[in-house]
Enzyme design. Structure first.
Site: not given
Ligand code: GLC
Length: 756
Positions: A231
């Site tokens: 993430d």
């Molecule tokens: C965010 C979310 C994830 C997302 C990523 C990119 O913090 O937790 O679901 O795809 O970062 O935006």
């Protein structure tokens, strides 16, 4: 184009390889021009394309291109329609092709442990089987367009509170039975190109560092072939992560972690083979995406908007209806509530889509010349009662034949990064609804919410329609259903408890910010409510239709089952109403053996079918031993005990229409530990030791073998129970057994168990 990836990796320098394991910027991987390695682009998801061309962010703060906002997963899961989900995936995949995005960051599959989780709108269900099947369909759809997906967030990311540092404390059986299966099903059925590891720790170790999670479970147990991406900002220890199976760090960390990788290889603290493996995994998908870019793809926003409307029409759930719906063209109807004009149709955060067009119920009704009046009724942002607005709403409700109140949760209450404080609607909305029902018995409530809300007025209104966060087409979809152009066919993918305190995680949810204990274990959602026979507002699987269905003639291909068997289950479903409709037939398994701690039922099959009036179809399901099994921690494997299992066919988890029983017999034996605490009852009930128990007892009491089991078969319940619960250590002392006889007895039993 065929490439030899291993040769490419061999040709790369250590610095190039390390560099490939982190982003080139916020949304792209790095390219290595020298070797013809292109960069690829990753973008959110999951229910629309949030592509950012300028300043990137992971919170939905900066601009993104104009796109189409489809219903969020809370809605699409309620369709129980895998074909629909796959079609939506194909549409999204085409949009990605047209916009040069290579990996769409979705589906989001975390289980809805508590109604309070701020991102529940983006997640599918309280049930892992439904979630897994719907996720697999989404992945197949998107990837059919040669666009990768990133199933997220792996794992046990079930709250927003302190998500980047909190440890989800979960026993392995609960992980394996509740929080893992959606990922397992989708990996086995659809092989997502990537999996996104979550921010949080699991039992004290960050998901991004977690060898057991990323290599043992994901790859060794399930056969995942893609790469693991963090993430955004979830890296903890880059070198440990790489070794543990974390391949790609996103976004870029400016080369800092790349250098750490290079240093570790040079110092010998990181095996370069691990680095090569990660690079190979990444390159495999990079080239697959790069080699299948479709320059002809067109993102037709108008067409996809219509698809978003059609999808939401299949998702909305009719929760209550006394017959007031569908509305009659000749009726005068009052639309009340700001959501009629400006519906809440998506959540805040990384999934927030820059919609190309929005539809509202009011606008749709006006376009169709419906006999509508409108009043705002309540304030949309702050929760304050505006008596003037309330009075205006009451006035038009009084004058109308039907009043439709468009209620729901403002974005400030639920969203990425924060959890809800309670399960209530804003007080101003409850107040308004109570005022409206005083003057209008035909009051309909339409809900726009990402997760369950308390509905204290539910028994006083004429109908309730749950739209969830239904995407930009929610207004038109709502109009079609309210006025009968479409027959509602959604089913709840989560239980609506009467109140938050009834939820099994209530006492433990969110934890202290460092740890959150999943004390409720596997008893999540209906697994808890149904086992406890807890009254709920609306059960899992519930949803009404404008027609009626009957189920009959449940039959099974056989009544007995062994370990490797498959049982086919057949049931006939008939539309006994006046109009065409879709029904979701659910199959649950109920463990009626002596296994301890099993939920009363578990969903193991569902099918959605359309039937014309009087039309009847036969549905077929398949049951395997895995469907009967629980995860046995001693075996570190799935296991079903021999005995009787119920096959329940239902319209919801609480509306079981037909039942059948099968007898399962396993040849697998549970591991058995023989020591002083092993009881005579365990020895008696185990096929390996039962035959020698008589001999043991005779030895112990010097009696003859035939009456040596006297206590175990005594007519006296107390004697029988006492003997069953008698551990060998106590037997030895009661029998004044010499130490060597006792030790010999234990060794004999251990040898017997080992030999089988
Ligand atoms: C965010 C979310 C994830 C997302 C990523 C990119 O913090 O937790 O679901 O795809 O970062 O935006």
């Amino acid at each position: 184009m065929k490439r030899n990836i291993k040769e490419i990796v061999e040709a790369m320098t250590l610095e190039e390889k390390a560099g490939l394991c982190s982003g080139g910027d916020f949304w792209h991987t790095k390219e290595v021009k020298r070797l013809g390695i292109p960069k690829i682009m990753l973008s959110d998801g999951p229910h629309g394309l949030r592509k950012q061309e300028e300043e990137g962010d992971h919170l939905g703060v900066n601009e993104s291109i104009e796109a189409v906002c489809f219903p969020a997963a809370c809605a699409t899961a309620s369709s129980f329609d895998v074909e629909l989900m796959e079609e939506m995936g194909k549409t999204l995949g085409n949009e990605c092709q047209a916009e040069g995005v290579d990996i769409l960051l979705g589906p989001a599959v975390n289980i809805k442990r508590s109604p309070l989780c701020g991102r529940n709108f983006e997640y599918m269900s309280e049930d892992p089987y439904l979630t897994g099947e719907m996720a697999a369909a989404y992945i197949k759809g998107v990837q059919s367009k040669h666009i990768g997906t990133s199933m997220k967030h792996f794992a046990a990311n079930n709250q927003e509170y302190q998500r980047m540092v909190c440890s989800s404390e979960v026993d392995e059986q609960t992980l394996r039975e509740i929080y893992f299966p959606a990922f397992e099903i989708a990996v086995k059925k659809a092989q997502p190109k990537t999996i996104m590891c979550s921010y949080n720790k699991i039992n004290g170790e960050y998901a991004s560092d977690n060898e057991w999670l990323l290599n043992k479970v994901l790859r060794d147990d399930w056969g995942f072939e893609g790469f693991v991406v963090t993430d955004w900002g979830a890296v903890n220890n880059r070198v440990q992560g790489l070794s543990a199976g974390l391949d790609l760090e996103m976004p870029s960390s400016g080369g800092v972690n790349d250098e750490r990788i290079v240093d570790a290889v040079k110092k010998g603290t990181l095996d370069e083979k691990k680095l090569d493996q990660a690079v190979e995994r990444i390159l495999k998908t990079v080239f697959e995406c790069a080699d299948h870019r479709d320059k002809e793809a067109v993102f037709d926003r108008a067409l996809d908007h219509e698809k978003a409307v059609d999808i939401e029409t299949e998702c909305a759930v009719l929760l209550e209806n006394n017959g007031v719906l569908p509305l009659n063209e000749n009726k005068k109807v009052a639309y009340i509530g700001g959501f009629a004009k400006n519906p809440r149709y998506q959540g805040g955060g990384s999934s927030h889509i820059h919609s190309s067009k929005e539809s509202s119920a009011l606008e749709s009704a006006k376009n169709k010349n419906r006999n509508i009046t409108y009043a705002k009724g309540f304030t949309e942002i702050e929760d304050v009662i505006d008596e003037k607005e309330v009075q205006l709403a009451v006035d038009i409700a009084k004058e109308a034949d039907v009043a439709v109140v468009f209620a729901g949760l403002p974005e400030v209450i639920e969203g990425e990064g924060y959890d809800r404080k309670d399960m209530k609607l804003p007080e101003c909305q409850n107040h308004l609804i109570n005022e409206i029902i005083k003057v209008q018995p035909n009051t309909v409530v339409v809900l726009h919410n990402g997760s369950p809300v308390e509905c204290p007025w539910a028994n006083q209104v004429a109908a309730i329609l749950e739209l969830y966060l239904g995407g930009e087409g929610v207004g038109e979809a709502c109009d079609r259903i309210l006025w009968g152009e479409a027959n509602p066919c959604g089913r709840l993918a989560e239980t609506f408890p009467l109140k938050l305190e009834d939820n099994p995680s209530y006492l433990y949810f969110k934890g202290d910010g460092k740890k959150v204990k999943y004390q409720e274990g596997i008893f999540v959602g209906y697994r808890y409510y149904d086992t406890k026979k807890q009254q709920v507002r609306w059960p899992f699987g519930h949803g009404l239709s404008y027609t009626k269905f009957s189920y009959h003639n449940l039959r099974v291909s056989k009544k007995q089952m062994q370990d490797d068997d498959v049982i086919n289950v057949f049931v006939d479903v008939k539309n006994i109403g006046q109009r065409t409709g879709k029904e979701v037939v659910q199959l649950y398994i109920s463990d009626r053996t002596t296994s301890f701690g099993r939920p009363m039922k578990e969903l193991k099959g569902f099918k959605k079918i359309e039937l014309k009036p009087e039309e009847e179809k036969t549905l077929e399901f398949q049951i395997t031993a895995r469907d009967l099994s629980y995860f046995n921690e001693a075996m570190k494997d799935w296991y079903a005990a021999s005995g009787t299992y119920g096959i329940l066919i239902g319209h919801s988890s609480r509306d079981i229409c037909l039942e059948e029983e099968i007898l399962f017999e396993t040849k697998r034996l549970l591991p058995m530990t023989i020591d002083g605490t092993t009881t005579l009852g365990e020895l008696m009930n185990d096929p390996r030791t039962a035959p020698v128990l008589g001999q043991i007892m005779a030895q112990a009491f010097g009696a003859s073998e035939e009456n040596s089991n006297a206590g175990l078969e005594s007519d006296d319940a107390t004697a029988r129970a006492t003997m069953n619960a008698m551990p060998l250590k106590s037997l030895a002392s009661f029998a004044a057994m010499p130490e060597n006889v006792y030790e010999n007895m234990l060794l004999t039993l251990q040898d017997v168990v080992k030999s089988k």
